[in-house]
Design a protein around this motif. Structure first.
Motif, PDB file in Angstrom:
ATOM      1  N   PHE A 173      -3.660  44.229  12.161  1.00  0.00           N
ATOM      2  CA  PHE A 173      -4.462  44.602  10.986  1.00  0.00           C
ATOM      3  C   PHE A 173      -5.898  44.117  11.153  1.00  0.00           C
ATOM      4  CE2 PHE A 173      -0.094  43.631   9.534  1.00  0.00           C
ATOM      5  CZ  PHE A 173       0.289  44.899   9.109  1.00  0.00           C
ATOM      6  N   LYS A 174      -6.840  44.897  10.616  1.00  0.00           N
ATOM      7  CA  LYS A 174      -8.241  44.484  10.742  1.00  0.00           C
ATOM      8  C   LYS A 174      -8.633  43.465   9.675  1.00  0.00           C
ATOM      9  CE  LYS A 174     -10.233  48.408   8.200  1.00  0.00           C
ATOM     10  NZ  LYS A 174     -11.133  49.582   8.311  1.00  0.00           N
ATOM     11  N   ASP A 175      -7.892  43.438   8.549  1.00  0.00           N
ATOM     12  CA  ASP A 175      -8.144  42.442   7.506  1.00  0.00           C
ATOM     13  C   ASP A 175      -6.931  42.375   6.571  1.00  0.00           C
ATOM     14  OD1 ASP A 175      -8.359  44.677   5.792  1.00  0.00           O
ATOM     15  OD2 ASP A 175     -10.528  44.765   6.049  1.00  0.00           O
ATOM     16  N   LYS A 176      -6.988  41.501   5.582  1.00  0.00           N
ATOM     17  CA  LYS A 176      -5.851  41.328   4.669  1.00  0.00           C
ATOM     18  C   LYS A 176      -5.631  42.566   3.804  1.00  0.00           C
ATOM     19  CE  LYS A 176      -8.741  38.878   1.270  1.00  0.00           C
ATOM     20  NZ  LYS A 176      -8.980  37.585   0.574  1.00  0.00           N
ATOM     21  N   TYR A 177      -6.687  43.342   3.592  1.00  0.00           N
ATOM     22  CA  TYR A 177      -6.559  44.543   2.758  1.00  0.00           C
ATOM     23  C   TYR A 177      -5.780  45.640   3.487  1.00  0.00           C
ATOM     24  CZ  TYR A 177     -10.225  41.915   0.483  1.00  0.00           C
ATOM     25  OH  TYR A 177     -10.940  40.902  -0.105  1.00  0.00           O
ATOM     26  N   GLU A 178      -5.963  45.717   4.786  1.00  0.00           N
ATOM     27  CA  GLU A 178      -5.174  46.679   5.559  1.00  0.00           C
ATOM     28  C   GLU A 178      -3.705  46.260   5.570  1.00  0.00           C
ATOM     29  OE1 GLU A 178      -6.310  49.264   9.271  1.00  0.00           O
ATOM     30  OE2 GLU A 178      -5.664  47.290   9.976  1.00  0.00           O
ATOM     31  N   LEU A 179      -3.450  44.968   5.586  1.00  0.00           N
ATOM     32  CA  LEU A 179      -2.074  44.466   5.476  1.00  0.00           C
ATOM     33  C   LEU A 179      -1.467  44.904   4.141  1.00  0.00           C
ATOM     34  CD1 LEU A 179       0.409  42.722   6.120  1.00  0.00           C
ATOM     35  CD2 LEU A 179      -0.899  40.705   5.364  1.00  0.00           C
ATOM     36  N   ILE A 180      -2.225  44.773   3.061  1.00  0.00           N
ATOM     37  CA  ILE A 180      -1.746  45.181   1.738  1.00  0.00           C
ATOM     38  C   ILE A 180      -1.441  46.673   1.713  1.00  0.00           C
ATOM     39  CG2 ILE A 180      -2.455  45.525  -0.673  1.00  0.00           C
ATOM     40  CD1 ILE A 180      -4.015  42.859  -0.397  1.00  0.00           C
ATOM     41  N   ASN A 181      -2.336  47.469   2.289  1.00  0.00           N
ATOM     42  CA  ASN A 181      -2.119  48.915   2.310  1.00  0.00           C
ATOM     43  C   ASN A 181      -0.872  49.281   3.118  1.00  0.00           C
ATOM     44  OD1 ASN A 181      -4.357  49.550   0.713  1.00  0.00           O
ATOM     45  ND2 ASN A 181      -5.736  49.563   2.468  1.00  0.00           N
ATOM     46  N   TRP A 182      -0.652  48.562   4.204  1.00  0.00           N
ATOM     47  CA  TRP A 182       0.566  48.791   5.001  1.00  0.00           C
ATOM     48  C   TRP A 182       1.803  48.424   4.185  1.00  0.00           C
ATOM     49  CZ3 TRP A 182       4.378  45.321   6.600  1.00  0.00           C
ATOM     50  CH2 TRP A 182       5.334  45.845   7.474  1.00  0.00           C
ATOM     51  N   TYR A 234      -8.714  43.525  -6.376  1.00  0.00           N
ATOM     52  CA  TYR A 234      -9.801  43.825  -5.439  1.00  0.00           C
ATOM     53  C   TYR A 234     -10.073  45.325  -5.479  1.00  0.00           C
ATOM     54  CZ  TYR A 234     -12.270  44.717  -1.079  1.00  0.00           C
ATOM     55  OH  TYR A 234     -13.191  45.139  -0.151  1.00  0.00           O
ATOM     56  N   VAL A 235     -11.342  45.706  -5.689  1.00  0.00           N
ATOM     57  CA  VAL A 235     -11.677  47.125  -5.838  1.00  0.00           C
ATOM     58  C   VAL A 235     -12.734  47.593  -4.832  1.00  0.00           C
ATOM     59  CG1 VAL A 235     -11.052  47.245  -8.271  1.00  0.00           C
ATOM     60  CG2 VAL A 235     -13.377  46.565  -7.638  1.00  0.00           C
ATOM     61  N   GLY A 236     -12.964  46.825  -3.791  1.00  0.00           N
ATOM     62  CA  GLY A 236     -13.988  47.181  -2.810  1.00  0.00           C
ATOM     63  C   GLY A 236     -13.465  48.070  -1.696  1.00  0.00           C
ATOM     64  N   GLN A 237     -14.175  48.034  -0.570  1.00  0.00           N
ATOM     65  CA  GLN A 237     -13.821  48.857   0.583  1.00  0.00           C
ATOM     66  C   GLN A 237     -12.437  48.488   1.112  1.00  0.00           C
ATOM     67  OE1 GLN A 237     -16.546  48.486   3.855  1.00  0.00           O
ATOM     68  NE2 GLN A 237     -15.841  50.348   4.854  1.00  0.00           N
ATOM     69  N   SER A 267      -9.684  48.895  -0.303  1.00  0.00           N
ATOM     70  CA  SER A 267      -8.810  48.388  -1.363  1.00  0.00           C
ATOM     71  C   SER A 267      -7.595  49.287  -1.528  1.00  0.00           C
ATOM     72  CB  SER A 267      -9.568  48.322  -2.692  1.00  0.00           C
ATOM     73  OG  SER A 267      -9.891  49.633  -3.134  1.00  0.00           O
ATOM     74  N   LEU A 268      -6.622  48.810  -2.281  1.00  0.00           N
ATOM     75  CA  LEU A 268      -5.421  49.595  -2.555  1.00  0.00           C
ATOM     76  C   LEU A 268      -5.769  50.833  -3.376  1.00  0.00           C
ATOM     77  CD1 LEU A 268      -2.424  49.907  -2.234  1.00  0.00           C
ATOM     78  CD2 LEU A 268      -2.062  48.271  -4.091  1.00  0.00           C
ATOM     79  N   PHE A 269      -6.720  50.713  -4.287  1.00  0.00           N
ATOM     80  CA  PHE A 269      -7.175  51.875  -5.059  1.00  0.00           C
ATOM     81  C   PHE A 269      -7.753  52.945  -4.128  1.00  0.00           C
ATOM     82  CE2 PHE A 269      -7.609  48.971  -8.857  1.00  0.00           C
ATOM     83  CZ  PHE A 269      -6.694  49.644  -9.647  1.00  0.00           C
ATOM     84  N   GLU A 270      -8.549  52.504  -3.171  1.00  0.00           N
ATOM     85  CA  GLU A 270      -9.170  53.434  -2.226  1.00  0.00           C
ATOM     86  C   GLU A 270      -8.105  54.124  -1.378  1.00  0.00           C
ATOM     87  OE1 GLU A 270     -11.756  52.386   1.468  1.00  0.00           O
ATOM     88  OE2 GLU A 270     -13.142  52.521  -0.226  1.00  0.00           O
ATOM     89  N   SER A 271      -7.115  53.356  -0.955  1.00  0.00           N
ATOM     90  CA  SER A 271      -6.022  53.912  -0.162  1.00  0.00           C
ATOM     91  C   SER A 271      -5.220  54.931  -0.972  1.00  0.00           C
ATOM     92  CB  SER A 271      -5.103  52.786   0.321  1.00  0.00           C
ATOM     93  OG  SER A 271      -4.045  53.299   1.099  1.00  0.00           O
ATOM     94  N   LEU A 272      -4.955  54.598  -2.236  1.00  0.00           N
ATOM     95  CA  LEU A 272      -4.236  55.524  -3.120  1.00  0.00           C
ATOM     96  C   LEU A 272      -5.002  56.832  -3.280  1.00  0.00           C
ATOM     97  CD1 LEU A 272      -2.808  53.444  -6.115  1.00  0.00           C
ATOM     98  CD2 LEU A 272      -1.550  55.108  -4.743  1.00  0.00           C
TER      99      LEU A 272
END
Length: 211
Positions: free
Chosen positions: A47-56, A99-102, A104-109
């Motif tokens: 993963f490139k960061d913790k947010y990509e982990l969340i999206n996975w 978290y609502v930035g780049q 983010s889970l919202f962005e992935s959705l």
């Protein structure tokens, strides 16, 4: 289970445990890797960061619990199921949605629903005998993707309580009624085509006059 899957699951479990103790903004990649005794290099391999982990974690969760999640033809049905799956793990997802930035889970959705709506809308119009331009299709998909993600954001802002479930069902009914409109229009279009074919067929017209 492969070694890669085991590693990803270990990182996911670590993040979940850490989120029970502190907000996402306070958790670093080092915290996650230290918790499960995995090197940071190994983390960044997956993963490139913790947010990509969340999206996975989200995508894996949805594929396991919502069998129609990535099926464009069952988009409205799966939307309600996705919301129920989010509610089942609401403590975790509520923390992630803060978290609502780049990335983010919202962005992935949004990206997921945008692609699903593009296919869904194109299928609906094609069945009616209409072909949208790429720009028209993109605009309609954006509108609907923003609508669904916006509704989920409203739900998160209000605490992700279960009183929204009836609301989600109402949204599904509204969207399904639109799909029914596609079906009616498609049948009408089919009847018009048959009438046009009949008018163009001189043999059929001649036989009809004889009768």
């Amino acid at each position: 289970m492969s070694n890669n899957s085991i590693t990803k699951e270990a990182l996911a479990t670590a993040l979940k445990k850490l989120l029970e103790q502190q907000p996402l903004s306070k958790i670093s990649v080092k915290h996650i890797t230290d918790y499960c005794n995995i090197s940071r290099n190994t983390f960044y391999y997956h993963f490139k960061d913790k947010y990509e982990l969340i999206n996975w974690m989200f995508y894996t969760d949805m594929l396991e619990n919502v069998n129609s999640f990535n099926d464009p033809s069952k988009l409205t049905e799966s939307f309600v199921k996705v919301c129920k799956a989010l509610y089942a793990e609401r403590k975790f997802y509520f923390a992630c949605f803060q978290y609502v930035g780049q990335n983010s889970l919202f962005e992935s959705l949004y990206e997921i629903y945008y692609e699903l709506w593009k296919i869904n809308i194109d299928m609906g119009y094609s069945e009616c005998g209409f072909k949208l331009s790429e720009s028209e299709l993109s605009l309609m998909a954006k509108l609907k993707a923003h609508a669904l993600v916006g509704i989920i954001k409203d739900w998160v802002d209000e605490g992700m309580h279960d009183n929204y479930m009836k609301y989600f069902e109402q949204i599904r009914e509204i969207l399904d009624s639109e799909s029914l409109g596609y079906s009616i229009l498609s049948n009408q279009r089919m009847m018009e085509k048959r009438a046009e074919e009949f008018d163009k067929n001189p043999i059929r017209k001649k036989n009809l006059k004889v009768c």
